[in-house]
Design a protein around this motif. Structure first.
Motif, PDB file in Angstrom:
ATOM      1  N   UNK A 245       0.865  -1.181   0.000  1.00  0.00           N
ATOM      2  CA  UNK A 245       0.000   0.000   0.000  1.00  0.00           C
ATOM      3  C   UNK A 245       0.899   1.227   0.000  1.00  0.00           C
ATOM      4  N   UNK A 246       0.583   2.208  -0.841  1.00  0.00           N
ATOM      5  CA  UNK A 246       1.326   3.470  -0.880  1.00  0.00           C
ATOM      6  C   UNK A 246       0.417   4.569  -0.345  1.00  0.00           C
ATOM      7  N   UNK A 247       0.863   5.254   0.697  1.00  0.00           N
ATOM      8  CA  UNK A 247       0.074   6.313   1.309  1.00  0.00           C
ATOM      9  C   UNK A 247       0.421   7.680   0.720  1.00  0.00           C
ATOM     10  N   UNK A 248      -0.512   8.592   0.837  1.00  0.00           N
ATOM     11  CA  UNK A 248      -0.354   9.953   0.336  1.00  0.00           C
ATOM     12  C   UNK A 248       0.857  10.644   0.970  1.00  0.00           C
ATOM     13  N   UNK A 317      -3.401   6.280  10.258  1.00  0.00           N
ATOM     14  CA  UNK A 317      -4.772   5.774  10.143  1.00  0.00           C
ATOM     15  C   UNK A 317      -5.670   6.698   9.338  1.00  0.00           C
ATOM     16  N   UNK A 318      -5.438   7.986   9.365  1.00  0.00           N
ATOM     17  CA  UNK A 318      -6.331   8.904   8.672  1.00  0.00           C
ATOM     18  C   UNK A 318      -5.808   9.392   7.341  1.00  0.00           C
ATOM     19  N   UNK A 319      -4.747   8.817   6.843  1.00  0.00           N
ATOM     20  CA  UNK A 319      -4.114   9.320   5.614  1.00  0.00           C
ATOM     21  C   UNK A 319      -4.572   8.489   4.413  1.00  0.00           C
ATOM     22  N   UNK A 320      -4.996   9.136   3.323  1.00  0.00           N
ATOM     23  CA  UNK A 320      -5.517   8.401   2.162  1.00  0.00           C
ATOM     24  C   UNK A 320      -4.461   7.531   1.493  1.00  0.00           C
ATOM     25  N   UNK A 321      -4.945   6.515   0.820  1.00  0.00           N
ATOM     26  CA  UNK A 321      -4.103   5.639   0.002  1.00  0.00           C
ATOM     27  C   UNK A 321      -3.950   6.248  -1.383  1.00  0.00           C
ATOM     28  N   UNK A 322      -2.721   6.355  -1.841  1.00  0.00           N
ATOM     29  CA  UNK A 322      -2.459   6.850  -3.191  1.00  0.00           C
ATOM     30  C   UNK A 322      -2.497   5.715  -4.210  1.00  0.00           C
TER      31      UNK A 322
END
Length: 476
Positions: A245-248, A317-322
């Motif tokens: 998973x890559x996060x924003x 936990x609150x950061x969108x997935x890119x």
């Protein structure tokens, strides 16, 4: 020329592609690109045979991009030797090739007393492996270096030398330097078979060529390529899928260091890691499968990765997935590298190169050259290596959009300019498909995953990619 679907074939070999060559490298992953560079620097006439439309089309396109120290490699192993040799060479040449190094350091984190009890042994192994920049830290001390870590952290080992690099520009730089020295890259050229008759006669889907020696760097197909060459396969590839998973980019501020788990006998575990591009990745999983081509992503596994990442760094936990992606590692029935030299047939196999391949690639290339010396083949070393400097894609250094006269910003998520896109098509190794364009420029890799820029990219790349880019296209 057109393929059976009517799409233009852009990599038709020139009439003289048959050789003869001093060396044929089978596979244009990170190891194959490094081998091509090393042998070209030694004066060999090299051809690289790649069945995909572009380099890095197999296992090498999906990894965690960590430049390893070898602290956790098996003591006395060939892997340890080559990881450390590859790392040293990367550090020595990276400035001249324009390659970034994001100096993060790493923390091996223990989340309970049982894991904490293993840290002394891990540190002792690291020091025995020659990695001395190791510190045992309490949970409080570790959080001082990475404040976002959960309060549940019990203890950690700081590994100062583990860093992050650009995983795609490095092999592109290696092969670009090889091409500047006269190496040839044949794409859309799958190896069909080969026979040794004083020289190697190699049958590919693009035609027949001749080479004095071969290096099998075919990754996920290493055992099959040995069989097609008439060499007795000494290992079996067992593809191991890893989902990520890559996060924003907002996550980057919370993860300034590579966060490693205490490994088990089966896997190194899930890593939370900053990237050179300003994101944070979580992964990989470790799943055996038979399919060597397709790596799917599954909702359950991705949700588990996100949950684990939030346990380690609660602010995630609150950061969108890119983005999400999956890659396949060329695991075998043994954890060891499967490096095999057959001097009587002038063949070298570099097999079973798994998660440390990016770090070890340059070391593997030098090792292959030493094995090749036993073949007794002459070569004339070039007077001076050609200058090659790739454009920077790392978030931590100046990018093209920050310079004047870039034309326009085409991809606003990743701040990719028209000049960057045009330059990659004018380069020695232009992209062959959309995945190659993405890896060379970051275009389409941001928050919208190409939703806003694909139409412009399709217009700019018309007639240059096979198959052509269509609006809404995504790379699997």
């Amino acid at each position: 020329m057109f393929d059976w679907k009517g799409a233009p074939v852009l990599h038709t070999p020139s009439p003289d592609f048959a050789g003869p060559y001093d060396l044929a490298v089978i596979g244009a992953g990170v190891v194959g690109c490094a081998v091509a560079r090393r042998f070209a620097l030694a004066g060999a006439r090299v051809v690289v045979i790649e069945k995909g439309a572009d380099i890095l089309s197999g296992a090498s396109k999906a990894n965690s991009a960590i430049l390893h120290t070898g602290f956790d490699a098996p003591p006395g192993s060939l892997e340890l030797e080559l990881v450390q040799a590859g790392r040293a060479e990367y550090l020595a040449i990276r400035d001249s090739l324009g390659l970034p190094l994001v100096e993060t350091g790493a923390l091996v984190c223990a989340w309970n007393a049982l894991e904490a009890d293993k840290l002394d042994a891990i540190a002792a192994q690291g020091r025995a492996n020659g990695v001395n920049e190791l510190r045992l830290l309490s949970g409080t001390e570790a959080r001082a270096t990475c404040p976002g870590l959960s309060e549940r952290l019990v203890a950690a080992i700081e590994v100062a030398g583990e860093h992050v690099i650009d995983p795609w520009s490095a092999p592109l730089a290696y092969l670009t330097q090889a091409v500047a020295l006269g190496a040839r890259l044949l794409r859309d050229a799958e190896l069909i078979g080969g026979r040794f008759e004083d020289d190697w006669i190699l049958e590919t889907s693009a035609g027949t060529l001749r080479a004095a020696a071969v290096v099998n760097a075919a990754g996920l197909y290493g055992d099959l390529v040995d069989a097609r060459l008439g060499l007795k396969p000494e290992f079996e590839i067992r593809p191991r899928k890893g989902q990520f998973v890559v996060l924003d980019k907002a996550a980057f501020a919370h993860v300034p260091r590579i966060v490693l788990p205490v490994p088990t006998e089966i896997t190194k575990g899930v890593v939370v890691c900053p990237t050179a591009f300003g994101n944070v990745l979580i992964g990989p999983t470790a799943e055996e499968q038979e399919d060597r081509t397709r790596a799917t992503v599954e909702t359950g596994a991705l949700e588990a990765l996100l949950a684990r990442g939030a346990e380690i760094v609660p602010a995630l936990a609150g950061i969108p997935v890119t983005a999400v992606y999956a890659g396949l590692r060329p695991a075998t029935e043994s954890k060891a590298y499967r490096v095999i030299a057959r001097p009587e047939r002038r063949a070298i196999t570099l097999g079973g190169i798994r998660s440390t391949g990016l770090s070890a690639a340059l070391g593997l290339a030098s090792h292959a050259l030493k094995l090749h010396e036993d073949f007794g083949l002459p070569a004339t070393v070039p007077a001076e290596p050609p200058a090659v400097c790739l454009p920077n894609l790392a978030q931590t250094r100046e990018r093209d959009w920050q310079r004047p006269d870039h034309g326009e910003i085409v991809c606003h998520c990743e701040l990719v300019t028209r000049r960057e896109i045009e330059a990659t098509f004018d380069s020695a190794i232009p992209p062959g498909d959309f995945g190659g364009l993405r890896r060379r420029t970051r275009a389409g890799m941001g928050r919208c995953q190409g939703f806003y820029c694909n139409a412009r990219l399709a217009e700019m790349t018309q007639g240059r990619l096979a198959p052509p880019l269509a609006v809404g296209e995504r790379e699997e």
